[in-house]
Design a protein around this motif. Structure first.
Motif, PDB file in Angstrom:
ATOM      1  N   VAL A   1       9.605  -0.569 -16.605  1.00 28.63           N
ATOM      2  CA  VAL A   1       9.782   0.889 -16.659  1.00 28.63           C
ATOM      3  C   VAL A   1       8.407   1.529 -16.481  1.00 28.63           C
ATOM      4  CG1 VAL A   1      10.577   2.834 -18.039  1.00 28.63           C
ATOM      5  CG2 VAL A   1      11.781   0.634 -18.157  1.00 28.63           C
ATOM      6  N   PRO A   2       8.204   2.161 -15.335  1.00 26.87           N
ATOM      7  CA  PRO A   2       6.897   2.755 -15.052  1.00 26.87           C
ATOM      8  C   PRO A   2       6.809   4.150 -15.672  1.00 26.87           C
ATOM      9  CG  PRO A   2       8.326   3.078 -13.177  1.00 26.87           C
ATOM     10  CD  PRO A   2       9.138   2.343 -14.220  1.00 26.87           C
TER      11      PRO A   2
ATOM     12  N   GLN B   1       0.751   6.376  -8.182  1.00 23.69           N
ATOM     13  CA  GLN B   1       1.558   5.290  -7.613  1.00 23.69           C
ATOM     14  C   GLN B   1       3.042   5.588  -7.807  1.00 23.69           C
ATOM     15  OE1 GLN B   1       0.299   3.099  -5.751  1.00 23.69           O
ATOM     16  NE2 GLN B   1      -1.730   2.508  -6.460  1.00 23.69           N
ATOM     17  N   CYS B   2       3.426   5.994  -8.988  1.00 22.86           N
ATOM     18  CA  CYS B   2       4.831   6.324  -9.230  1.00 22.86           C
ATOM     19  C   CYS B   2       5.302   7.418  -8.281  1.00 22.86           C
ATOM     20  CB  CYS B   2       5.017   6.791 -10.674  1.00 22.86           C
ATOM     21  SG  CYS B   2       5.092   5.425 -11.866  1.00 22.86           S
TER      22      CYS B   2
ATOM     23  N   GLY C   1       6.056   6.492  -4.655  1.00 21.23           N
ATOM     24  CA  GLY C   1       7.125   5.546  -4.353  1.00 21.23           C
ATOM     25  C   GLY C   1       6.770   4.087  -4.580  1.00 21.23           C
ATOM     26  N   ARG C   2       5.573   3.834  -5.090  1.00 21.64           N
ATOM     27  CA  ARG C   2       5.178   2.443  -5.337  1.00 21.64           C
ATOM     28  C   ARG C   2       5.034   2.223  -6.826  1.00 21.64           C
ATOM     29  NH1 ARG C   2       1.316   0.413  -0.556  1.00 21.64           N
ATOM     30  NH2 ARG C   2       2.134  -1.563  -1.330  1.00 21.64           N
ATOM     31  N   TYR C   3       6.119   2.456  -7.545  1.00 21.13           N
ATOM     32  CA  TYR C   3       6.024   2.428  -8.993  1.00 21.13           C
ATOM     33  C   TYR C   3       5.752   1.030  -9.534  1.00 21.13           C
ATOM     34  CZ  TYR C   3      11.051   1.156  -8.987  1.00 21.13           C
ATOM     35  OH  TYR C   3      12.266   0.553  -8.789  1.00 21.13           O
ATOM     36  N   ASN C   4       5.927   0.021  -8.700  1.00 24.26           N
ATOM     37  CA  ASN C   4       5.572  -1.328  -9.147  1.00 24.26           C
ATOM     38  C   ASN C   4       4.067  -1.456  -9.373  1.00 24.26           C
ATOM     39  OD1 ASN C   4       5.445  -1.045  -6.279  1.00 24.26           O
ATOM     40  ND2 ASN C   4       5.202  -3.249  -6.064  1.00 24.26           N
ATOM     41  N   LEU C   5       3.299  -0.554  -8.833  1.00 24.39           N
ATOM     42  CA  LEU C   5       1.848  -0.587  -9.030  1.00 24.39           C
ATOM     43  C   LEU C   5       1.397   0.351 -10.146  1.00 24.39           C
ATOM     44  CD1 LEU C   5       0.649  -0.714  -5.306  1.00 24.39           C
ATOM     45  CD2 LEU C   5       1.260  -2.596  -6.826  1.00 24.39           C
TER      46      LEU C   5
ATOM     47  N   THR D   1       3.040  -9.535  -2.664  1.00 25.49           N
ATOM     48  CA  THR D   1       4.010  -8.704  -3.380  1.00 25.49           C
ATOM     49  C   THR D   1       3.738  -8.765  -4.872  1.00 25.49           C
ATOM     50  OG1 THR D   1       5.606 -10.515  -3.591  1.00 25.49           O
ATOM     51  CG2 THR D   1       5.833  -9.077  -1.674  1.00 25.49           C
ATOM     52  N   PHE D   2       3.975  -7.653  -5.522  1.00 25.84           N
ATOM     53  CA  PHE D   2       3.907  -7.586  -6.979  1.00 25.84           C
ATOM     54  C   PHE D   2       5.223  -6.991  -7.454  1.00 25.84           C
ATOM     55  CE2 PHE D   2       2.496  -5.538 -11.023  1.00 25.84           C
ATOM     56  CZ  PHE D   2       2.155  -6.702 -11.680  1.00 25.84           C
ATOM     57  N   ARG D   3       6.084  -7.848  -7.971  1.00 28.09           N
ATOM     58  CA  ARG D   3       7.402  -7.400  -8.382  1.00 28.09           C
ATOM     59  C   ARG D   3       8.106  -6.704  -7.213  1.00 28.09           C
ATOM     60  NH1 ARG D   3       4.589  -5.484 -14.038  1.00 28.09           N
ATOM     61  NH2 ARG D   3       4.402  -7.559 -14.946  1.00 28.09           N
TER      62      ARG D   3
ATOM     63  N   ASN E   1      12.335   0.087  -5.951  1.00 25.25           N
ATOM     64  CA  ASN E   1      13.466   0.687  -5.233  1.00 25.25           C
ATOM     65  C   ASN E   1      14.382  -0.344  -4.593  1.00 25.25           C
ATOM     66  OD1 ASN E   1      12.626   3.551  -5.563  1.00 25.25           O
ATOM     67  ND2 ASN E   1      10.881   2.892  -4.340  1.00 25.25           N
TER      68      ASN E   1
ATOM     69  N   GLN F   1      -1.832  -9.427  -4.151  1.00 28.12           N
ATOM     70  CA  GLN F   1      -0.562  -9.466  -4.874  1.00 28.12           C
ATOM     71  C   GLN F   1      -0.471  -8.373  -5.936  1.00 28.12           C
ATOM     72  OE1 GLN F   1      -0.158 -13.657  -5.977  1.00 28.12           O
ATOM     73  NE2 GLN F   1       0.973 -14.018  -4.093  1.00 28.12           N
TER      74      GLN F   1
ATOM     75  N   GLU G   1      -1.236  -5.271  -4.116  1.00 30.08           N
ATOM     76  CA  GLU G   1      -0.493  -5.173  -2.847  1.00 30.08           C
ATOM     77  C   GLU G   1      -1.298  -4.540  -1.721  1.00 30.08           C
ATOM     78  OE1 GLU G   1       3.400  -3.468  -3.333  1.00 30.08           O
ATOM     79  OE2 GLU G   1       4.216  -5.344  -4.069  1.00 30.08           O
TER      80      GLU G   1
ATOM     81  N   ARG H   1      12.485  10.153 -12.393  1.00 35.26           N
ATOM     82  CA  ARG H   1      13.351   8.997 -12.647  1.00 35.26           C
ATOM     83  C   ARG H   1      14.437   8.778 -11.597  1.00 35.26           C
ATOM     84  NH1 ARG H   1      10.199   5.971 -15.334  1.00 35.26           N
ATOM     85  NH2 ARG H   1       9.713   6.572 -17.457  1.00 35.26           N
TER      86      ARG H   1
ATOM     87  N   CYS I   1      12.805  10.595  -6.659  1.00 33.89           N
ATOM     88  CA  CYS I   1      11.498  10.514  -7.318  1.00 33.89           C
ATOM     89  C   CYS I   1      10.911   9.117  -7.179  1.00 33.89           C
ATOM     90  CB  CYS I   1      11.631  10.860  -8.797  1.00 33.89           C
ATOM     91  SG  CYS I   1      11.738  12.634  -9.118  1.00 33.89           S
ATOM     92  N   ARG I   2      11.730   8.131  -7.424  1.00 35.12           N
ATOM     93  CA  ARG I   2      11.199   6.777  -7.425  1.00 35.12           C
ATOM     94  C   ARG I   2      10.792   6.291  -6.055  1.00 35.12           C
ATOM     95  NH1 ARG I   2      14.507   2.726 -11.006  1.00 35.12           N
ATOM     96  NH2 ARG I   2      15.725   4.293 -12.073  1.00 35.12           N
ATOM     97  N   SER I   3      11.411   6.881  -5.028  1.00 35.27           N
ATOM     98  CA  SER I   3      11.076   6.409  -3.687  1.00 35.27           C
ATOM     99  C   SER I   3       9.974   7.255  -3.051  1.00 35.27           C
ATOM    100  CB  SER I   3      12.321   6.393  -2.807  1.00 35.27           C
ATOM    101  OG  SER I   3      12.797   7.707  -2.633  1.00 35.27           O
ATOM    102  N   GLY I   4       9.368   8.126  -3.824  1.00 32.54           N
ATOM    103  CA  GLY I   4       8.203   8.846  -3.308  1.00 32.54           C
ATOM    104  C   GLY I   4       8.506  10.204  -2.705  1.00 32.54           C
TER     105      GLY I   4
END
Lengths: 344, 344, 344, 344
Positions: free
Chosen positions: A94-95, A101-102, A105-109, A285-287, A290, C276, C279, D98, D102-105
């Protein structure tokens, strides 16, 4: 709502035990989820064996497990997205939702992401967890608990294919046919790959790769020459071995993309001519981000097969067995833990 | 090498006849191809009926047909890409290779392209044609002549999916289930669409769409409300009807893509709020570029089904019948002409 | 049209001489160009010093020079793009225009490209050359011969910025401030970089970088700490040094892009966590594609400054001096050869 | 912290008045901002004149103004991003963070965004406002309050250029030279446009466009023929006029992009051949996303000029004048309201 929660904690390398905790109370935007199934990931095994992954060190008892599904049993005051009783797949990270980053669109970062089973955040080898309601995704009744749990590793595969920009008609080389490699095979096929070639040292895994839709599965020790002439559009490296990177880069056409998913050493060596003369693009890749809605839709539509990956089933008291079986067994691919059961 | 060539020419609206010509001689970079099968396209029918498509006017006898396959029977002096005897699918438009569009990868927009069956360039309703060797593609023995011919319309579908950026997990709406719509359905699925919804006024075509993998096939006259709530990621409009565009745009989520493939009036009306408040991106397609290798690989891998499209077979003396059957018949989807045969 | 041509040939490492040849005759699609100015590139110097670059070995006398401008003095029979008398910048690599790379817009990866001054293709240290008319680009009268010649290295910089996807507002780190680094600075600024930071060991080059629009120019030996916290969006590596790659990767934010332009060893080592956990995407550049029209338009519009790069001028009899001055001098950036002059 | 707040409210079409309210208290993640400057936008004027924009209807007194800057004077309990005293530019729309958009940028498409001065959310014609700390951006001391306020309309221009994919060397046509058009000119230049051509019916605005870097500014009434041959890479339509869309589409090369920013009728008519035969891509813009950091960096670096846009200055008691002057005056481009002042 108050009650007890049974969880399996890692105390340190090689030591897990079940303990009783208070049942967590969902925050305003959270749901309380009774966990149905949890896949065992290589990272769980790594924490179990080493007590750390890189800079993430287990300093106090940690609940492992982040590939989870379950059912919503209570909701926080502002949580309206799911009814109680809704079966859900959980996206374990959960970012913050607010950082650069969120927002892009790159909330994994996201530097402030809270990710299950990553110190100090507890995971899902537990009867109950709470999670932001937007990271619990409704799954259709046709989807099993195990499939819903494996939406997580499927997301890793889909993210790899997405970052590799796999396109219809592509030839894709996947090096390493562990759980992630096998899901990368399927993700590549879903994205339109006409031909997926897999390499793995294990014959059993090569056979599984063929069953999952690979056009060819090669032993890199003996069939390296075949790879050199492959002219693949994409490499998805899932073994973590430098040798696989080197051979894989050599198997790509000019302008190809390589994505490094497998975790190996601290550094990777890349041939300069591949980057320059052939302008190959390399990333890792990191996790994922989307991917859950797509992954759920694809599994629901029968476009991806998850069941053949499952090679072991365990109860909450059997987590140690799940973690050790998953690590070594030749035929073992993916173990599932059922936290509502003591034993299976 | 000199011999005779039988071709079927369009003299003017509604008039075709077979005539004998000298067999063409391949230029230095060309191959001579004995045509095996040619699909009949809506544009062939349109030229037959009206003698023109927009600014392209048939001013002298024109050989129609541009969805063609065959076998290489001779080569120009510099043509080394194929052996004599190689079975090939023909990409019917040969661009200049030098202009800004060609160099930037969009050779379908080359102003100097020479495209089969587009005045004044003759097409493939002929025993023999010549073509630049790079626009003849080897096909595997497992591929039938008809499949090789239909690589062309499949390319139209793949190009639509590519320009629509169909991604794994997407919901795709295809409006119009004629040959191109049906191939767009398959192209969307190949690109990973989890759910393809089709609309067509004809029940027969809706059923065919379902057989080709559509998740639902709706009658737009009675099921418009369903569409309004679809929230699709992509619209591929293949009917050419303004009403389909309007309804289709309404069926899209924010940030979606719409591709207009069907040819209708001179103008299209788009709702401003769709473009602005929902930031939907709209474009159209003109033929295709860089699709043949992918299309051939996908058909060879069994990822696309072309055979169910074929609903009529004709010889060179039956081209008029092929052109008129294809136009009107309720059950007719795609007619194939076999130029080596007088009659089928 | 027949006459003599004076060219400067490289016989082997360290040996160049002027020789008289027959004036070349343009092929059907070619123009004959009287060369006005030619920039000296590091690759020319490398061939002069070593007789080879990687697999490209000088086996017979080779004319060096590929950054060239001139004037059209004759045309082949099908060449209609330029009038005689038109001043032109020459794009030195002519690809086949037909292969998969050419057709998909990446003609710089064409395996059959014929590139000036790359064995066995002669270059432009010559009174006259012939070239496909589409690779001669008209330049406006306001553009000098030297500027027209330097469209070539500017293309290298623009291509680096394009592959790095430099966007308005970005912070860009350029490591190495030789001719290409300095042009990468300008290319980054043209693409909207709000802040370009440069590193170079030479104080003179750092000063030149500041004059060319860099916001800061750092000595990597003493200011590495500053770089570590930069959080740059883009790295354009122009030094070829592993150390610069390592430091540069550390200076990037998550999700950043790195482009390796400088040529160093056979391999590059990259930190796995950068690929990684963050990214970061890494690639290299090989020449350029589709840059000439943009480069000419930008120079014509005054958006890029080329004149400050020029630090030496030489005639055709002085090519050895041009090649050796360009190599070592501290203040030397870019030498220009004027093939119509014996000496300057 | 409790005190009074003066705000200017719109009661209904044509009626604004200053009223005293309680000073707002920042929520946990919010900051309290004392507003320094607020630009007047066409949408403010439209609400003032009509009491609505499309489906957004002013049903209770509404504070207008959404182009705002100020200084942080208090912080919520979790707000740590800014010190008290920090000067900030405010991004006026706070999305949920959320949802799928939003999550996709693409948070500008968030269905739950709370946007200043959009019913029922109050805006910034006020002494004080509260806002989520992540939507207040620190600006350097070198930036004026007015510049910080105009980061908002600059964001509209940058977003248009981003969606239009303006690239270095491009020729860009901007139709309409109001405030947004003028900022689109600058955004296009910042993104590398070598040549920006502007059309506007007003000679004064054409002159301003030239001062802002346009290469040419044309009267569409008399110079339409020039446009037809432009072959532009990008159209940024800022007038809202159908005629401008029609002419603008005709001015584009094959493969070009068109972005419709100007708001006009409910529908737009597009020539089908532009979409299909030339494969032009058309979209619109809705506000912006991820532009503030870039906009601030660019203004700070002197890459964009905002001051020439400012043509009027008003206090809080003069908002009606600001709204009416901005609407009609021939020379009026952008009015600024200073809410801390009663009158200017």
């Amino acid at each position: 709502m108050a009650g007890t929660n049974l969880v399996c904690v890692l105390d340190g390398p090689g030591t897990v035990r079940v303990e009783s905790r208070e049942q967590p109370v969902p925050g305003p935007d959270e749901v309380l989820v009774r966990i149905a199934a949890v896949g065992v990931c290589g990272s769980d095994v790594h924490y179990f064996e080493h007590g750390r992954i890189g800079d993430f060190v287990v300093r106090k008892p940690l609940v492992l497990g982040h590939e989870a599904s379950g059912v919503v049993v209570a909701r926080g005051e502002r949580a309206t997205r799911h009814e109680v009783g809704q079966r859900v797949a959980l996206e374990p990270g959960v970012p913050c939702g607010r950082c650069a980053q969120c927002r892009s669109g790159r909330y994994n970062l996201c530097p402030d992401v809270r990710f299950f089973a990553t110190p100090p955040i507890d995971g899902a080898f537990a009867r109950y967890v709470t999670i932001n309601e937007h990271f619990a995704y409704a799954v259709p009744d046709s989807m099993t608990d195990e499939q819903a749990a494996l939406i997580e590793p499927l997301s890793v595969g889909l993210w790899a294919a997405r970052r590799a920009e796999v396109k219809p008609g592509d030839t894709v080389l996947v090096t390493g046919a562990g759980p992630i490699g096998l899901l990368a095979v399927q993700a590549a096929r879903v994205a339109g790959a006409a031909r997926v070639v897999v390499t793995d040292l294990s014959q059993g895994r090569r056979e599984l790769a063929l069953r999952m839709g690979a056009a060819a599965a090669l032993d890199p020790a003996s069939e390296g020459a075949t790879l050199a002439g492959l002219g693949a559009d994409v490499l998805v490296e899932c073994s973590g071995a430098q040798q696989a990177v080197t051979v894989g880069m050599g198997a790509l056409r000019g302008g190809a993309r390589a994505v490094l998913v497998g975790m190996g050493g601290d550094e990777v060596r890349l041939p300069m001519s591949a980057l320059q003369v052939r302008e190959i693009t390399v990333t890792g890749t990191f996790r994922y981000a989307n991917t859950y809605p797509a992954a759920i839709a694809l599994v629901a539509a029968g476009r991806v097969e998850l069941d053949p990956l499952i090679t072991g089933r365990f109860g909450l008291n059997q987590v140690e067995q799940a973690l050790t079986t998953g690590a070594g067994g030749a035929g073992a691919v993916k173990a599932i833990v059922y936290p509502q059961l003591d034993e299976v």
